[in-house]
Enzyme design. Structure first.
Site, PDB file in Angstrom:
ATOM      1  CD  GLU A 116      -3.315   3.098   2.506  1.00 53.29           C
ATOM      2  OE1 GLU A 116      -3.253   3.831   1.510  1.00 53.29           O
ATOM      3  OE2 GLU A 116      -3.580   1.884   2.431  1.00 53.29           O
ATOM      4  CD  GLU A 138       0.598  -0.311   0.790  1.00 51.36           C
ATOM      5  OE1 GLU A 138      -0.448  -0.255   1.452  1.00 51.36           O
ATOM      6  OE2 GLU A 138       1.636   0.322   1.105  1.00 51.36           O
TER       7      GLU A 138
END
Length: 730
Positions: A116, A138
């Protein structure tokens, strides 16, 4: 921690976490990174920024203490938790909207929060290292990407392409990441990476993301009507993906996984508003998911529990590492053949022995066929495949076992046969060699009676198919030494499997507890519960397949043999065992022993899908009043969890963490719960005991709880500490 230097108008911000094997996100490193990026953004002499790493990998996410602190946010007020979730987004957004070109130099693995970091950059250059992984995993541990992942990925590559990457947490090699659009350029090494990054900066004096625009004040803000590649939410393509996509997701997850539903909501809601609002939407859902028991359970088990097991947490610390160059496998059936394959793939020499060379070669064919499949999918080279096969030597001569550094016996579940194999093998191997028995039910202490060196005799229980199943259950007999345990764990680490260590008992931990699922399904059938309802209840509860389906796959004649041996050893009649009457009927009267015979609870036509045997209704007529599916789900999960608790209380299990890891990896206990013990904590022990009392009154003593568990309930205890306490202890 964060290195910062400026050369020729380019600020190079390089992660270099001291004392960590990989860069991690924590409070200190995030602050240092924020300070460095702010410094670069505010420096008029800096024309562009490169974000990279001094380590071999770029980074792999948040550190242990930070994750546990995040999961403890259930105790925070919602507003504070939300602001904490927004923090990283605000850091990323600051350099993303600076107008200065920012390049991610991805020199190795970039996962989770570190990918990210890269997504907020305007350009991503990756070194083509085949060992590197790129992605947002995730969802695999019950979380959602919380720093822009759910918003930037679909804006970059489109909703349809983004969905599996976000929902399944797929990790891609650099070449695949380039093809998917997750990186912009691939280079051979770090020098080329830096050169490509500087070239991009030189060619872009001012830059904005395609989803951004300038407002009247000259500030960069999110576009109100950004056109997502291949179709916005309201477009025919967007509707086509999201509407049936949500239905498919619900069918697959049965609504049990909050993270996946939250990801779909993030994409749907976020793509309809400008980026800054979208990131706030993501932060809101991230906060909600963090506060769920599913997230706490999955992270505890699928991240920390498995990670600790793989690192050798259970290994005796004072024993030198065992060098295992050659492993001998006795028995070339399905289990032995699978063990031979994973051992050879790990680079060990393998002696594969059976009663004839022909049989041993059939076992080696298993490796040949798997390697052919890998070759066809270009997952291995011909040279590597040839090397693996060369490592497997087949034989029918016991004398050839003399070269072994470790023995794994994998013959049929027959005590007399295992005795014979043990004695003839010990006559030729070195005295220091550990003897591991791959058995799923026979007590190790009893099998060790055949050995002259019971201290070097240990259980090593693999699961089928060995090449796919990651768990290995290690069983300590009464006389098994720490040396035998250490050597066995060294071997398991070498083949990259996950071990749990248990103490000896009939069925050990996994086989004993798994059988409660199939047995409860058979009890329901006998009560007149519709078999379709039984199967749907099991799957809705989160089990991989229905109870009757898995009983067929394991084989009803095997269940019959195990029950018969148990009855012989304990004196308990087979009819009195849970599911016993059904197993007897299917073996002795109906001759329907399961999938291998193409007839069991299901029919298996040559051409076509399996279906429940219509004759079930004749032998087990449907009750007039059918139970609620929620009640059946509770029965299935409580019954399994209660047996797991009994294993802990009896000392078969050493700790609840091994129980959770084993329950998920061995027999697929509803992964969204985090495992059997996390499930009980989420229900609440007091409520769990109350439920079991009601079930015991209706269905019998198999649901009876112990005084110890009742005492835990009265004291308000749990099997695991609160995450906040765990974080404070790190």
């Amino acid at each position: 921690m964060i290195l910062y230097n400026v050369k020729d108008g380019v600020a190079i911000i390089s992660w270099n976490m001291e004392g960590y094997p990989m860069n991690v996100l924590n409070e200190d490193s995030i602050k240092a990174f924020a300070d460095a990026t702010e410094k670069a953004v505010n420096d008029a002499d800096v024309k562009g920024i490169i974000i990279t790493s001094e380590k071999d990998a770029f980074g792999a996410g948040a550190d242990l203490k930070m994750i546990k602190k995040m999961l403890a946010q259930k105790d925070l007020d919602v507003k504070t938790a939300f602001e904490n979730a927004r923090e990283l987004n605000q850091v990323f957004r600051r350099y993303e909207t600076s107008g200065k070109p920012v390049v991610a130099g991805i020199n190795g693995t970039a996962l989770g929060g570190f990918y990210e970091v890269c997504l907020a950059c305007h350009y991503r250059v990756a070194v083509n290292n085949p060992k590197a992984q790129i992605g947002l995993p995730e969802a695999q541990i019950g979380l959602i990407p919380g720093a822009g992942g759910t918003q930037r990925v679909p804006r970059m590559i489109g909703i349809e392409a983004a969905a599996p990457l976000l929902l399944e947490g797929k990790r891609l090699k650099p070449e695949a990441a380039l093809k998917a659009g997750l990186v912009n350029e691939l280079v051979a090494d770090k020098d080329q990476m830096m050169a490509a990054a500087k070239k991009f900066i030189a060619e872009n004096k001012f830059i904005m993301q395609p989803w951004d625009e300038k407002n009247r004040k000259g500030q960069i803000v999110g576009k109100k009507n950004y056109r997502v590649p291949k179709g916005n939410i309201q477009s025919p393509k967007g509707v086509q993906v999201l509407m049936p996509g949500t239905a498919l997701l619900m069918d697959k997850t049965k609504g049990n996984y909050p993270a996946q539903l939250a990801i779909m909501n993030c994409v749907y809601e976020g793509l309809q508003v400008p980026m800054d609002q979208a990131l706030d939407i993501e932060s809101r859902y991230f906060t909600q998911v963090l506060r769920t028991p599913e997230a706490r359970g999955m992270v505890r088990t699928l991240f920390f529990g498995i990670q600790d097991a793989n690192k050798g947490e259970a290994r005796p610390k004072d024993i030198p590492k065992t060098e295992i160059n050659t492993v001998a496998i006795l028995g070339a059936g399905m289990m032995g053949a699978g063990i031979a394959y994973v051992s050879a793939m790990a680079g060990m020499n393998v002696i594969l022995k059976d009663i004839s060379v022909e049989n041993a070669e059939k076992g080696k064919d298993y490796s040949r066929n798997l390697l052919k499949k890998r070759l066809s999918k270009k997952r291995i080279t011909q040279e590597k495949a040839d090397q693996v096969l060369e490592l497997i030597k087949t034989t029918d001569k016991v004398e050839d076992l003399a070269a072994a550094d470790y023995i794994i016996e994998a013959v049929f579940e027959n005590r007399d046969l295992k005795y014979k194999i043990t004695q003839e093998t010990e006559a030729v191997i070195r005295e220091d060699v550990i003897f591991g028995s791959n058995t799923s039910t026979l007590p190790i202490t009893g099998l060790a009676e055949a050995s002259k060196r019971p201290d070097q005799f240990i259980g090593i229980h693999f699961f089928s198919p060995v090449d796919k199943m990651m768990l290995v259950e290690v069983i300590m007999g009464e006389k098994t030494s720490d040396k035998a345990l250490a050597a066995t764990l060294d071997y398991i680490q070498r083949i990259k499997k996950t071990p749990i260590v248990v103490n000896d008992s009939r069925g050990f931990y996994t086989s004993r507890c798994f059988s409660t699922y199939t047995a409860e399904g058979m009890e329901m059938l006998q009560e007149g519960v519709n078999p379709i309802l039984i199967e749907n209840a099991g799957k809705s509860a989160g089990m991989p397949v229905g109870a009757l389906d898995v009983a067929d796959a394991v084989a009803l004649d095997l269940a019959y043999k195990i029950m018969k041996q148990t009855s012989k050893d304990t004196g308990e009649p087979m009819e009195a065992m849970p599911g016993g009457k059904v197993v007897i009927k299917f073996n002795e009267e109906l001759d329907r022993v399961g999938k291998k015979a193409k007839k069991g609870f299901y029919e298996y036509p040559e051409n076509g899908k399996k279906y429940l045997w219509p004759g079930l209704q004749e032998h087990y007529p449907l009750a007039e009043n059918q139970p609620n599916i929620e009640d059946l789900k509770t029965r299935f999960l409580h019954r399994q969890a209660l047996e797991c608790i009994r294993c802990l209380e009896e000392g078969v299990l050493r700790n609840p963490t091994d129980g959770d890891v084993g329950s998920i990896l061995a027999w697929g206990f509803a992964p969204y719960t985090g495992g059997a013990f996390s499930y009980v904590d989420a229900v609440g022990i007091e409520q769990f005991v109350k439920d079991c009392d009601e079930l015991a009154a209706q269905y019998g003593d198999r649901f009876k709880v112990s005084d110890k568990l009742r005492d835990m309930a009265a004291k308000g205890e749990t099997f695991f500490k609160d995450m906040a306490l765990e974080a404070a202890a790190v």
